[in-house]
Design an enzyme around this catalytic site. Sequence first.
Site, PDB file in Angstrom:
ATOM      1  N   HIS A  22       0.829  -1.214   0.000  1.00  0.00           N
ATOM      2  CA  HIS A  22       0.000   0.000   0.000  1.00  0.00           C
ATOM      3  C   HIS A  22       0.863   1.264   0.000  1.00  0.00           C
ATOM      4  O   HIS A  22       0.660   2.173  -0.816  1.00  0.00           O
ATOM      5  CB  HIS A  22      -0.912  -0.021   1.233  1.00  0.00           C
ATOM      6  CG  HIS A  22      -1.806   1.174   1.342  1.00  0.00           C
ATOM      7  ND1 HIS A  22      -3.077   1.197   0.813  1.00  0.00           N
ATOM      8  CD2 HIS A  22      -1.614   2.391   1.919  1.00  0.00           C
ATOM      9  CE1 HIS A  22      -3.632   2.367   1.054  1.00  0.00           C
ATOM     10  NE2 HIS A  22      -2.767   3.120   1.726  1.00  0.00           N
ATOM     11  N   GLU A  23       1.830   1.299   0.906  1.00  0.00           N
ATOM     12  CA  GLU A  23       2.668   2.496   1.005  1.00  0.00           C
ATOM     13  C   GLU A  23       3.593   2.635  -0.207  1.00  0.00           C
ATOM     14  O   GLU A  23       3.926   3.751  -0.614  1.00  0.00           O
ATOM     15  CB  GLU A  23       3.484   2.467   2.301  1.00  0.00           C
ATOM     16  CG  GLU A  23       2.642   2.435   3.578  1.00  0.00           C
ATOM     17  CD  GLU A  23       1.644   3.576   3.663  1.00  0.00           C
ATOM     18  OE1 GLU A  23       1.896   4.648   3.085  1.00  0.00           O
ATOM     19  OE2 GLU A  23       0.587   3.395   4.307  1.00  0.00           O
ATOM     20  N   HIS A  26       1.849   4.713  -2.801  1.00  0.00           N
ATOM     21  CA  HIS A  26       2.004   6.152  -2.569  1.00  0.00           C
ATOM     22  C   HIS A  26       3.410   6.612  -2.965  1.00  0.00           C
ATOM     23  O   HIS A  26       3.581   7.641  -3.632  1.00  0.00           O
ATOM     24  CB  HIS A  26       1.780   6.479  -1.086  1.00  0.00           C
ATOM     25  CG  HIS A  26       0.380   6.269  -0.609  1.00  0.00           C
ATOM     26  ND1 HIS A  26      -0.721   6.762  -1.275  1.00  0.00           N
ATOM     27  CD2 HIS A  26      -0.099   5.631   0.497  1.00  0.00           C
ATOM     28  CE1 HIS A  26      -1.815   6.433  -0.603  1.00  0.00           C
ATOM     29  NE2 HIS A  26      -1.467   5.744   0.470  1.00  0.00           N
TER      30      HIS A  26
END
Length: 450
Positions: A22-23, A26
Amino acid sequence: MFEIIRNIGAFVLALGILVAVHEWGHFIVARKCGVKVLRFSIGFGKPLYKRITSTGMEFVIAAIPLGGYVRMLDGRVDDVAEQDMAASFNIQPVWKRFAIVAAGPGINFLFAILILMIVAMIGQDKAKPFVGEVTPSSYIAATGVEAGDQIIEIDGAETRTWQSVNIELMRFIGADNIPLTVEKPNGQVVSYDMKMPNWQFDPESDDMFSSIGFEPFRTKPSKIIALVSPSGPSDQAGLQENDEIVKLNGTFMAEWGQIVDYVAARPNETVEVEVLRDGQSEVFEVTLGERETPTGTAGLLGISSQVGAYPENYYFHDKSGPFDALVKGTQETWRLMTLTVEMLGKFINGDVAVKNLSGPISIAQGAGMSASYGIIVFLGFLALISVNLGIVNLLPLPMLDGGHLMYFTAEWITGKPVPEAVQEIGFRIGGVLLFMLMAVAIFNDINRIT
């Protein structure tokens, strides 16, 4: 103790992978958009591991594995040098900020597609959804479905496996009827509209199939021992794999279910077990153990039985090439996404009780259990949680990615950013709501294990 360690280990591994993915979404889009990343953290709290990369970014693995974050250079909170001004997040065009924030949930969905694609390429045997026993006077019995029928569609959606049947049935929690299609043993295809007035199904405590009135087809266990638990009662007495149980205390055992019932009623008693071994009758004295059940303490023999093979037409080997696997992974991910959204809607309208909300303890148990069944099941669990993580992060709550996207959308429409004071109030409200949701989830977890 082993089960607890296994659950914790599988939970940390699963959540660590999903948070990192997920990170990373980003992070990679921020880099592509020219934004400077100051820290990439997996977990919160005290750093357990820290490394400075060649770009000057801190990579951190922290002590509390319940999330993570990517901290970007931002002129609203950082002193930004003149040469770094163009790399600050807050001055980027709104479409770039939108893309950076949306990349986290987006990569969760792509990761689920990749996992399910890999599972499809590995391949596995899957049972077709043939109906086993049907409970008289039940919803499904009143419809006309009979033992031996194969469920091939629910509301137009193809159901090739029991997993797909389960997913499609969950969509109808709170509904009054379920359209389904079955194939009869003679090949006839029949569609029904199963009436479900007053269907009471609690995902926390009830089995969905039983609540409708049927059991999936299963092969019957035999009286032949398939596995003897190491250091268990039978192992200590000398019983072996492939022994066939004939009598217990001189009473002839006609089937495996009779053995289970006889043993369950006699915790800690010594039982005379007569078996056939290589065609010869042998007798052993077994001091039964005990196990806790919802109805009290039951006897434990410490063995499992051999199960007969499935009829060839009752299962299939599901394996795909790369392209078909990609299509299948995409379709299954989309189905999980729509199901997750529908279940959130059922939480809101009350069709699914708040007590069914699960927290980190339940996720840890699910991770441990899936890991114990093998890599295929664990990968499927990862895909499910990855989709859930992506959907939850898209909720329009400040503090979540969806809250930021909501602000960016408003800025896109009005041409000016949402005032800082309004954003701050929203973040506080979002924080309180998230804290309440987490508190309820943890409370539910504790209730489940006490």
